[in-house]
Write an enzyme that holds these catalytic residues in place. Structure first.
Site, PDB file in Angstrom:
ATOM      1  N   CYS A 132     -13.752  77.546  32.522  1.00  0.00           N
ATOM      2  CA  CYS A 132     -15.046  78.222  32.448  1.00  0.00           C
ATOM      3  C   CYS A 132     -15.740  78.219  33.805  1.00  0.00           C
ATOM      4  O   CYS A 132     -15.510  77.356  34.636  1.00  0.00           O
ATOM      5  CB  CYS A 132     -15.938  77.514  31.431  1.00  0.00           C
ATOM      6  SG  CYS A 132     -15.211  77.354  29.800  1.00  0.00           S
ATOM      7  N   LYS A 169      -7.707  80.391  36.252  1.00  0.00           N
ATOM      8  CA  LYS A 169      -7.274  80.120  37.623  1.00  0.00           C
ATOM      9  C   LYS A 169      -7.292  78.633  37.924  1.00  0.00           C
ATOM     10  O   LYS A 169      -6.381  78.098  38.534  1.00  0.00           O
ATOM     11  CB  LYS A 169      -8.182  80.866  38.606  1.00  0.00           C
ATOM     12  CG  LYS A 169      -7.777  80.713  40.076  1.00  0.00           C
ATOM     13  CD  LYS A 169      -6.466  81.411  40.357  1.00  0.00           C
ATOM     14  CE  LYS A 169      -6.102  81.355  41.824  1.00  0.00           C
ATOM     15  NZ  LYS A 169      -4.752  81.899  42.061  1.00  0.00           N
TER      16      LYS A 169
END
Length: 607
Positions: free
Chosen positions: A2, A602
């Site tokens: 997040c 990522k």
């Protein structure tokens, strides 16, 4: 995982919150939202899907307020729908959270028994209610945060704003990273420097266990002992701002084409290219005192260490162990003082890899980290850092960071061999010259972009793909399979070519192509035998080789991607590029979201 942004500003912050969230899109997400405080009241807008949906909602329902928080969510607890999107609110506060609360079921049950109701399936709502309960008991905002924090088990980074408070934001970190940005009478909080780079040029990184109180008068950071602490303020380097796609369709395409340039920067850091020698790391590590290297990493970074194993064993005669970080951290293996532990991570925040680093430090083992983000937690906690110098990588699927990891490991292996006396001066010059040629050769490979796209047209309707490689090409085959399934959602598996007959050959037919990574090296003839086994079963072969390999192969059943003839040492770095291009073009042809593939993040800051 997040992404978090918080702004305590001088004017309406809604548009700036969106701008900050856009800079965090590369982390991956499935929903988003922002909340502000205006005239003491909390306001919130959330949306499922991409940020464009949130922007559309904000056009209809603009949010006022000079204090606000924003969030991009990657679902862990609860499905990806609007009700589970952050920020979560109660009558007292709004909160954004990155991480996982491991004891949330127990806490949720306790709160329900006290009459609290839950509107979502998330673990974050538990934190919101815990803090609200503490506020209702008469505690101050700071005391409520500290009291609630003690009840939480797991990893979390939170930022909280409060009903009735236009000049207060509190941030806390226990695991996932948070940075504070310092402006002129305004302050910012973000998951990383990229989120803050367009607002400020001075930031400080919160340490694990820190919590911070932000007002327009200033920022006070408290350590785990609740005493005020000073954290170093870092000036952001210019490259943090470089997150534009330029003339490229996707960030991934841009980053693949940046590889010749960034590897040049990387090699200049580790090699003396004027004298063709390795810059010594002796001030960091005495290789003569090391008898074993332990690598622990995840995903693509793990594959880079599998390649490095060949280099360290062959050049420096060092024993090497490769571990997947999520497995190593729970094995509690015995480690001796003659071990160097090396941890590779693009972000420097990968939770499992960071846990391994801390395990090794606790056991008195020297720790090194190879990271792309030099201000990351791993970079700060390791004994020394070897930066990859790849620049910001926005595409979720790693490209230039991977090849820069390989280049760093190659230079590291040469230095180990040189210090240990197993690398002659002549051999050192030879291998450094080979590395110096990598940027030029990568530029040659990029000229095959259009041809590779044509070959990929035959992959869009397949039901699976096998990748084969041998020697240092085996980890590249593993990486090729990972890239293809990450981006195109086609099932792909990588195997050592010698394992074909031990099971995978049962899958070979006309519907499952076999991509073979095989430069003409000492392993080529054996790999060619495996290719003939595939051809004998009407398998479709895509061969990635060099001019010599293509001449020898000559099979009618294959498509060939022909690279320049190159030395065996640098082949893994060069052959990484065509397998990236294959995954990219296949995904584009299938219409998937190349830069932000589904379900992927990522920076994986939770287990």
């Amino acid at each position: 995982m997040c992404g978090i942004i918080g702004i305590l500003g001088k004017k309406c912050v809604a548009s700036s919150l969106i701008a900050g969230l856009k800079r965090l899109e590369y982390r991956g997400y499935d929903s988003s939202g922002i909340a502000t405080v205006h005239n003491g009241r909390l306001y919130r807008v959330r949306a499922e899907g991409k940020l464009v949906h949130l922007e559309e909602k904000l056009k209809k329902t603009p949010l006022k307020g000079s204090l606000g928080i924003g969030h991009t969510r990657w679902a862990t607890h609860g499905v990806a729908v609007e009700r589970n999107a952050h920020p979560h609110v109660t009558e007292r506060l709004a909160i954004v959270h990155n991480g996982i609360i491991e004891n949330f079921v127990e806490l949720q049950k306790e709160l329900i028994e006290e009459g609290y109701t839950f509107e979502t399936e998330t673990d974050t709502e538990v934190i919101a209610h815990l803090i609200t309960r503490a506020l209702k008991s008469g505690l101050s905002q700071q005391e409520a945060i500290r009291t609630s924090w003690k009840r939480l088990q797991g990893a979390f980074a939170i930022v909280v704003i409060f009903e009735g408070q236009d000049n207060l934001m509190i941030a806390a970190r226990s695991g996932p990273p948070l940075a504070i940005g310092y402006g002129q009478d305004e302050f910012f909080v973000g998951s990383d420097a990229v989120a803050l780079a367009s607002f400020v040029d001075r930031i400080s990184y919160m340490e694990d266990g820190d919590w911070a109180v932000l007002t327009r008068e200033g920022v006070t950071i408290y350590g785990a002992d609740n005493q005020p602490v000073k954290r170093p303020i870092t000036t952001l380097f210019e490259g943090t701002l470089l997150v534009s796609k330029g003339n490229h369709r996707h960030f991934m395409h841009k980053e693949m084409f940046e590889q010749p340039e960034v590897i040049s920067h990387n090699l200049a850091h580790y090699l003396d290219l004027g004298n063709y020698t390795v810059r010594s790391l002796k001030n960091l590590i005495d290789w003569k005192k090391i008898n074993r290297i332990l690598f622990a990493s995840c995903g693509t970074a793990y594959y880079s260490t599998l390649v490095a194993r060949y280099w360290f064993e062959n050049f420096a005669a060092l024993s090497v162990d490769n571990d997947i970080a999520s497995e190593f951290r729970y094995r509690e293996p015995p480690i001796t003082s003659d071990v160097l532990s090396v941890f590779v991570s693009q972000s420097g925040e990968t939770a499992d890899t960071l846990a391994c680093l801390r395990y090794c430090r606790e056991h008195g083992v020297k720790t090194a980290t190879i990271v792309n983000v030099e201000q990351s937690t791993m970079a700060r906690e390791a004994d020394f850092i070897l930066p990859t110098r790849a620049g910001p990588e926005i595409g979720v699927a790693s490209t230039k960071a991977f090849t820069c990891q390989l280049a760093t490991l190659a230079a590291m292996a040469l230095d180990a061999a040189k210090q240990r006396g197993s690398l002659s001066e002549k051999a050192e010059h030879q291998f450094v010259q080979q590395l110096a040629e990598v940027p030029r050769i990568l530029n040659e490979v990029l000229k095959l972009d259009d041809k590779i796209e044509q070959i990929c047209r035959d992959l869009v309707n397949v039901r699976g793909v096998l990748y084969l490689g041998r020697g240092t090409s085996y980890p590249i085959a593993l990486e090729g399979a990972l890239k293809l399934k990450e981006l195109s959602y086609i099932h792909a598996e990588g195997y050592a070519a010698g394992e074909l007959k031990h099971g995978p050959i049962a899958l070979v037919d006309e519907a499952i192509p076999v991509i073979v990574v095989a430069p003409y090296d000492r392993w080529f003839e054996k790999t060619f035998s495996n290719m003939q086994e595939v051809a004998a079963r009407n398998g479709r072969i895509i061969l990635i080789t060099d001019k010599r390999g293509a001449e020898v192969a000559g099979l009618d059943t294959l498509s060939t991607i022909v690279l320049p003839n190159i030395p065996e040492f640098i082949a893994p770095i060069i052959y990484a590029l065509p397998i990236q291009l294959i995954a990219y073009h296949t995904a584009v042809l299938l219409g998937t979201d190349v830069d932000q593939p589904r379900n992927l993040a990522k920076s994986v800051t939770v287990e």
